[in-house]
Design a protein around this motif. Structure first.
Motif, mmCIF file in Angstrom:
data_model
loop_
_atom_site.group_PDB
_atom_site.id
_atom_site.type_symbol
_atom_site.label_atom_id
_atom_site.label_comp_id
_atom_site.label_asym_id
_atom_site.label_seq_id
_atom_site.Cartn_x
_atom_site.Cartn_y
_atom_site.Cartn_z
ATOM 1 N N LEU A 12 3.426 -22.891 13.782
ATOM 2 C CA LEU A 12 2.092 -23.339 13.392
ATOM 3 C C LEU A 12 2.298 -24.643 12.635
ATOM 4 N N TRP A 13 1.979 -25.754 13.279
ATOM 5 C CA TRP A 13 2.277 -27.093 12.748
ATOM 6 C C TRP A 13 0.976 -27.714 12.288
ATOM 7 N N GLY A 14 0.851 -27.954 10.977
ATOM 8 C CA GLY A 14 -0.440 -28.417 10.497
ATOM 9 C C GLY A 14 -0.378 -29.430 9.385
ATOM 10 N N VAL A 15 -1.429 -30.244 9.300
ATOM 11 C CA VAL A 15 -1.617 -31.104 8.151
ATOM 12 C C VAL A 15 -1.927 -30.195 6.962
ATOM 13 N N THR A 16 -1.464 -30.562 5.797
ATOM 14 C CA THR A 16 -1.474 -29.643 4.664
ATOM 15 C C THR A 16 -2.867 -29.141 4.314
ATOM 16 N N PHE A 17 -3.852 -30.036 4.271
ATOM 17 C CA PHE A 17 -5.182 -29.579 3.850
ATOM 18 C C PHE A 17 -5.753 -28.573 4.838
ATOM 19 N N ALA A 18 -5.443 -28.719 6.139
ATOM 20 C CA ALA A 18 -5.966 -27.785 7.136
ATOM 21 C C ALA A 18 -5.293 -26.425 7.020
ATOM 22 N N LEU A 19 -3.999 -26.417 6.732
ATOM 23 C CA LEU A 19 -3.300 -25.148 6.515
ATOM 24 C C LEU A 19 -3.839 -24.436 5.276
ATOM 25 N N LEU A 20 -4.117 -25.199 4.223
ATOM 26 C CA LEU A 20 -4.688 -24.595 3.015
ATOM 27 C C LEU A 20 -6.098 -24.069 3.271
ATOM 28 N N LEU A 48 4.376 -11.178 13.138
ATOM 29 C CA LEU A 48 5.021 -12.247 13.910
ATOM 30 C C LEU A 48 6.299 -12.663 13.180
ATOM 31 N N PRO A 49 7.399 -11.952 13.391
ATOM 32 C CA PRO A 49 8.615 -12.238 12.620
ATOM 33 C C PRO A 49 9.190 -13.618 12.894
ATOM 34 N N GLU A 50 8.851 -14.191 14.037
ATOM 35 C CA GLU A 50 9.395 -15.503 14.388
ATOM 36 C C GLU A 50 8.428 -16.642 14.055
ATOM 37 N N LEU A 51 7.405 -16.372 13.230
ATOM 38 C CA LEU A 51 6.448 -17.424 12.880
ATOM 39 C C LEU A 51 7.084 -18.439 11.937
ATOM 40 N N MET A 52 6.898 -19.710 12.254
ATOM 41 C CA MET A 52 7.366 -20.796 11.407
ATOM 42 C C MET A 52 6.172 -21.692 11.101
ATOM 43 N N VAL A 53 5.903 -21.934 9.830
ATOM 44 C CA VAL A 53 4.799 -22.805 9.421
ATOM 45 C C VAL A 53 5.386 -24.152 9.013
ATOM 46 N N MET A 54 4.937 -25.205 9.684
ATOM 47 C CA MET A 54 5.428 -26.567 9.434
ATOM 48 C C MET A 54 4.295 -27.413 8.869
ATOM 49 N N GLU A 55 4.441 -27.860 7.620
ATOM 50 C CA GLU A 55 3.413 -28.737 7.061
ATOM 51 C C GLU A 55 3.904 -30.172 7.133
ATOM 52 N N THR A 56 2.953 -31.049 7.454
ATOM 53 C CA THR A 56 3.304 -32.448 7.629
ATOM 54 C C THR A 56 2.671 -33.314 6.558
ATOM 55 N N GLY A 57 2.270 -32.685 5.453
ATOM 56 C CA GLY A 57 1.731 -33.444 4.333
ATOM 57 C C GLY A 57 0.327 -33.950 4.609
ATOM 58 N N GLY A 58 -0.301 -34.446 3.574
ATOM 59 C CA GLY A 58 -1.577 -35.123 3.743
ATOM 60 C C GLY A 58 -2.782 -34.322 3.299
ATOM 61 N N MET A 59 -3.489 -34.822 2.297
ATOM 62 C CA MET A 59 -4.760 -34.246 1.866
ATOM 63 C C MET A 59 -5.941 -35.099 2.349
ATOM 64 N N ALA A 84 -0.183 -16.433 2.167
ATOM 65 C CA ALA A 84 -1.255 -16.260 3.163
ATOM 66 C C ALA A 84 -0.712 -15.957 4.550
ATOM 67 N N PHE A 85 0.385 -16.616 4.931
ATOM 68 C CA PHE A 85 0.883 -16.490 6.295
ATOM 69 C C PHE A 85 2.025 -15.489 6.434
ATOM 70 N N GLY A 86 2.433 -14.909 5.318
ATOM 71 C CA GLY A 86 3.450 -13.867 5.385
ATOM 72 C C GLY A 86 4.819 -14.359 5.814
ATOM 73 N N VAL A 87 5.171 -15.602 5.448
ATOM 74 C CA VAL A 87 6.478 -16.159 5.795
ATOM 75 C C VAL A 87 7.294 -16.353 4.516
ATOM 76 N N LYS A 88 8.618 -16.454 4.685
ATOM 77 C CA LYS A 88 9.492 -16.582 3.520
ATOM 78 C C LYS A 88 9.497 -17.992 2.952
ATOM 79 N N ASN A 89 9.345 -18.980 3.819
ATOM 80 C CA ASN A 89 9.342 -20.360 3.340
ATOM 81 C C ASN A 89 8.488 -21.227 4.250
ATOM 82 N N ILE A 90 8.179 -22.408 3.759
ATOM 83 C CA ILE A 90 7.373 -23.377 4.506
ATOM 84 C C ILE A 90 8.268 -24.545 4.895
ATOM 85 N N HIS A 91 8.237 -24.884 6.162
ATOM 86 C CA HIS A 91 9.002 -26.023 6.655
ATOM 87 C C HIS A 91 8.169 -27.289 6.497
#
Length: 341
Positions: free
Chosen positions: A181-189, A204-215, A234-241
């Motif tokens: 799930l690759w998103g601009v930060t404000f949209a992910l928030l 979804l054990p293989e879910l990876m959340v990638m934030e690309t910055g930007g408000m 919120a997304f149930g992941v261990k870390n944010i990429h």
């Protein structure tokens, strides 16, 4: 004097041991063939022949991309990427001569960090960027989506319901692929704080959340730790990429957590003294661990490979291969693609 085809081949076969040698070849080439960079060096009274170390290379202030055409040689321009900026600000323009080269470099960097794109479903939540037609980020992610060869990969502008339906489908019908799930930060928030039930994402054990910055002025600026804490919960992941990239660069760096970025094969980070932009170090061993971020991007053969950014950063550990972005200079514009403080 090196030629552009020779330099392109040198970058393709680049290793950590040959980085400085190739970077100096690129410098001596651009010092002659890049008009704006050549003028800049002349005003600084720099004699390129005397530059024999990477830390002695002058870096072009990134603001030049706002007011000048930064190109090397006389290339046929295929496209112009433009920064998002904010209302009333001058945007940067990166003239790109070879989209295939950008595609090659960005794909290699991603796949070296995370594996083959064909192993992923990529769901992109980039509303502010999709509303423009000249975003380097959208172009890159578009190429990545195509390379996944997945029927569910795609962009989601404001259609959050469709995005959630797609994620639920991937939970119900797993196929062994990982999900980004690759998103601009404000949209992910916004998604994290919505009233939608996101608890199913823990399946979804293989879910990876990638934030690309930007408000983009949509929300208050937040500490990176605040953002990542909210998103992991919120997304149930261990870390944010995270991805570190910008309109003026063709190379990227990625972080798999805690905001610690690994430099990619074609990128190197140097730090400059915040009070003396010409005092630069390429190693934490030489005393300076915090400073302004200078980027060597050997992908930028057709523009300029030596960029003085307005980001503040620090080296992590005992080498220059890991870095953290810790803020921005006070007098710099708020960037649409900036990483969080």
């Amino acid at each position: 004097m090196s030629t552009l085809p020779n330099l392109r081949n040198a970058v393709r076969t680049l290793t950590a041991d040959t980085f400085e040698e190739v970077a100096l070849q690129v410098f001596h080439y651009q010092a002659v063939h890049a008009p704006i960079y050549r003028q800049y060096l002349s005003h600084l009274r720099i004699r390129p022949a005397q530059v024999n170390r990477l830390s002695l290379v002058p870096f072009l202030p990134i603001g030049f991309f706002k007011h000048h055409q930064v190109v090397t040689g006389n290339p046929n321009i295929q496209t112009v990427f433009e920064s998002s900026g904010t209302t009333g600000t001058q945007t940067s323009r990166h003239l790109v001569a070879d989209l295939g080269w950008y595609d090659e470099i960005s794909t290699e960097i991603f796949e070296k960090s995370y594996g083959s794109l064909s192993d992923f479903h990529l769901l992109a939540l980039l509303p502010s960027y999709l509303e423009r037609n000249n975003s380097s980020l959208v172009y890159m992610v578009q190429q990545f989506i195509a390379k996944t060869q997945s029927p569910v990969s795609g962009f989601f502008l404001h259609n959050v319901d469709e995005l959630l339906a797609t994620l639920k489908k991937l939970v119900q019908q797993p196929d062994g692929r990982k999900v980004i799930l690759w998103g601009v930060t404000f949209a992910l928030l916004d998604l994290a704080e919505s009233k939608n039930d996101l608890s199913f994402l823990k399946e979804l054990p293989e879910l990876m959340v990638m934030e690309t910055g930007g408000m983009k002025g949509r929300r208050r600026e937040m500490l990176r730790e605040e953002v990542h804490a909210e998103l992991t919960a919120a997304f149930g992941v261990k870390n944010i990429h995270s991805e570190y990239g910008m309109t003026e660069l063709l190379s990227q760096s990625y972080s798999n957590g805690d905001g610690i970025f690994e430099t990619s094969r074609t990128m190197r980070i140097l730090l400059r003294d915040i009070n003396d932009p010409f005092s630069v170090t390429d190693s934490p061993q030489r005393g300076m661990r915090y400073g302004g971020i200078n980027v060597v991007d050997l992908g930028n053969l057709d523009s300029c490979s030596f960029i003085e950014t307005q980001d503040l950063g620090r080296f992590v550990g005992d080498t220059s291969y890991q870095f953290e972005v810790i803020g921005r200079f006070d007098n710099s514009d708020v960037r649409g693609c900036n990483l969080l403080i």
